[in-house]
Each structure stands twice: as C-alpha cells, then as structure tokens.
Design a protein around this motif. Structure first.
Motif, PDB file in Angstrom:
ATOM      1  N   LEU A  99      31.925  -3.928  27.449  1.00  0.00           N
ATOM      2  CA  LEU A  99      30.549  -3.415  27.392  1.00  0.00           C
ATOM      3  C   LEU A  99      30.339  -2.610  26.302  1.00  0.00           C
ATOM      4  N   MET A 100      31.338  -1.678  25.907  1.00  0.00           N
ATOM      5  CA  MET A 100      31.116  -0.722  24.935  1.00  0.00           C
ATOM      6  C   MET A 100      31.398  -1.369  23.561  1.00  0.00           C
ATOM      7  N   ALA A 101      31.968  -2.489  23.313  1.00  0.00           N
ATOM      8  CA  ALA A 101      31.952  -3.197  22.098  1.00  0.00           C
ATOM      9  C   ALA A 101      30.467  -3.550  21.998  1.00  0.00           C
ATOM     10  N   ALA A 102      29.517  -4.223  22.935  1.00  0.00           N
ATOM     11  CA  ALA A 102      28.608  -4.825  22.825  1.00  0.00           C
ATOM     12  C   ALA A 102      27.531  -3.804  22.519  1.00  0.00           C
TER      13      ALA A 102
ATOM     14  N   ALA B  88      38.734  -3.770  15.814  1.00  0.00           N
ATOM     15  CA  ALA B  88      39.026  -3.210  17.232  1.00  0.00           C
ATOM     16  C   ALA B  88      38.556  -4.053  18.223  1.00  0.00           C
ATOM     17  N   VAL B  89      37.239  -4.667  17.948  1.00  0.00           N
ATOM     18  CA  VAL B  89      36.833  -5.745  18.615  1.00  0.00           C
ATOM     19  C   VAL B  89      37.796  -7.234  18.587  1.00  0.00           C
ATOM     20  N   GLY B  90      38.281  -7.341  17.408  1.00  0.00           N
ATOM     21  CA  GLY B  90      39.009  -8.614  17.287  1.00  0.00           C
ATOM     22  C   GLY B  90      40.474  -8.450  18.291  1.00  0.00           C
TER      23      GLY B  90
ATOM     24  N   ALA C 279      51.769  -3.141  20.931  1.00  0.00           N
ATOM     25  CA  ALA C 279      51.266  -3.051  19.642  1.00  0.00           C
ATOM     26  C   ALA C 279      49.920  -3.091  19.340  1.00  0.00           C
ATOM     27  N   LEU C 280      49.158  -4.012  20.001  1.00  0.00           N
ATOM     28  CA  LEU C 280      47.873  -4.291  19.609  1.00  0.00           C
ATOM     29  C   LEU C 280      47.005  -3.250  20.241  1.00  0.00           C
TER      30      LEU C 280
ATOM     31  N   VAL D  93      44.093   2.917  16.020  1.00  0.00           N
ATOM     32  CA  VAL D  93      43.846   2.929  14.671  1.00  0.00           C
ATOM     33  C   VAL D  93      42.423   2.729  14.229  1.00  0.00           C
ATOM     34  N   ALA D  94      41.927   1.250  14.714  1.00  0.00           N
ATOM     35  CA  ALA D  94      40.756   0.996  14.368  1.00  0.00           C
ATOM     36  C   ALA D  94      39.612   1.562  14.783  1.00  0.00           C
TER      37      ALA D  94
END
Length: 141
Positions: A58-61, A83-85, A122-123, A129-130
């Motif tokens: 939801l935040m990414a959208a 970040a989305v990827g 790791a992701l 970071v992103a």
C-alpha cells in the motif's frame, strides 16, 4: 517541496521505520521471550510479516501516486524503484519458500533450516538502503 514530494518523503520514512522495527527488532526478539516456542514464534511471525508486506504494498502504491503528482529526479525514481523491486522479489520469490517451511514446522514436521531466510534478510538490508537513499534524495530535492 511540492505536496506530492512531501507525501512521498513521509511515506518513504514510515516504510523504512516499519521495516527496521519489524524485521530487525520484533522478529529476532520474539524468539527470546519466555515461553515462545518455535511454532508460536513462526505463527506470530507469519501474521506480522503478512501485515507488514500488505502495508508495504500500500505504501509503495501511495508513493508511486505521490511521485506521479510531483517532479521527482531520476535518482529518486531509481532508488524507490529498487525498494519496490526488492519487495516484489521477497513476495514472489522468497516468501513462498519461507511459507512452505513454516507450514511444515507448524504441522510438526522436522523441516531443515531454510537458506531462504538469509536471502530475505539480505533483501531487507537492500530495501533499507534503497529507502534511505530515496528518502534522503526526496528531502534534498
């Protein structure tokens, strides 16, 4: 700073805070609480991460909409797209493996420890970071 940029900045840092708090504070600590077995911890973790991932989507959208209403730099777009990827890779590529293992453990099977957990962590670091870079770039633009 435009309203769209301000909203995107706020949401980016809220998203970052949620990931830090849940992935690096709540998740490891729950297994140290008295009486929390592996099964209970996994059950709680599944609920918490399902909620976190839903909030992240939801935040990414919402960030995408906010950025569409502003004039972000290419660097901002790239950082937040990373970040989305990463989130998509977690949801589609890693979470199903973690779910299979937790399903096995919750049904009483002695499932081997999954290396997918390390990939997920790791992701999470890459996502942090992103989001940090994206948030800082938004603040400075």
């Amino acid at each position: 700073m435009s309203t769209g940029s301000a909203v995107a900045t706020a949401l980016t840092f809220v998203w970052l805070g949620m990931v830090l708090a849940i992935s690096f504070v709540e998740a490891p600590l729950k297994f140290r609480a008295p009486g929390v077995t592996l099964q209970i911890g996994l059950g709680i973790g599944r609920l918490v991460f399902r909620a976190l991932n839903s909030a992240e989507v939801l935040m990414a959208a919402a960030i995408g909409v906010a950025l569409a209403l502003s004039s972000p730099t290419v660097a901002v777009i790239v950082a937040l797209a990373v970040a989305v990827g990463v989130l998509i890779v977690q949801l589609v590529g890693v979470r199903p493996r973690l779910t299979r293992r937790s399903d096995a453990v919750l049904t009483g099977q002695n499932a081997p420890r999954s290396h997918a957990h390390y990939v997920y962590v790791a992701l999470e670091v890459a996502k942090i970071v992103a989001l940090t870079v994206g948030g800082i770039l938004l603040l400075s633009s």
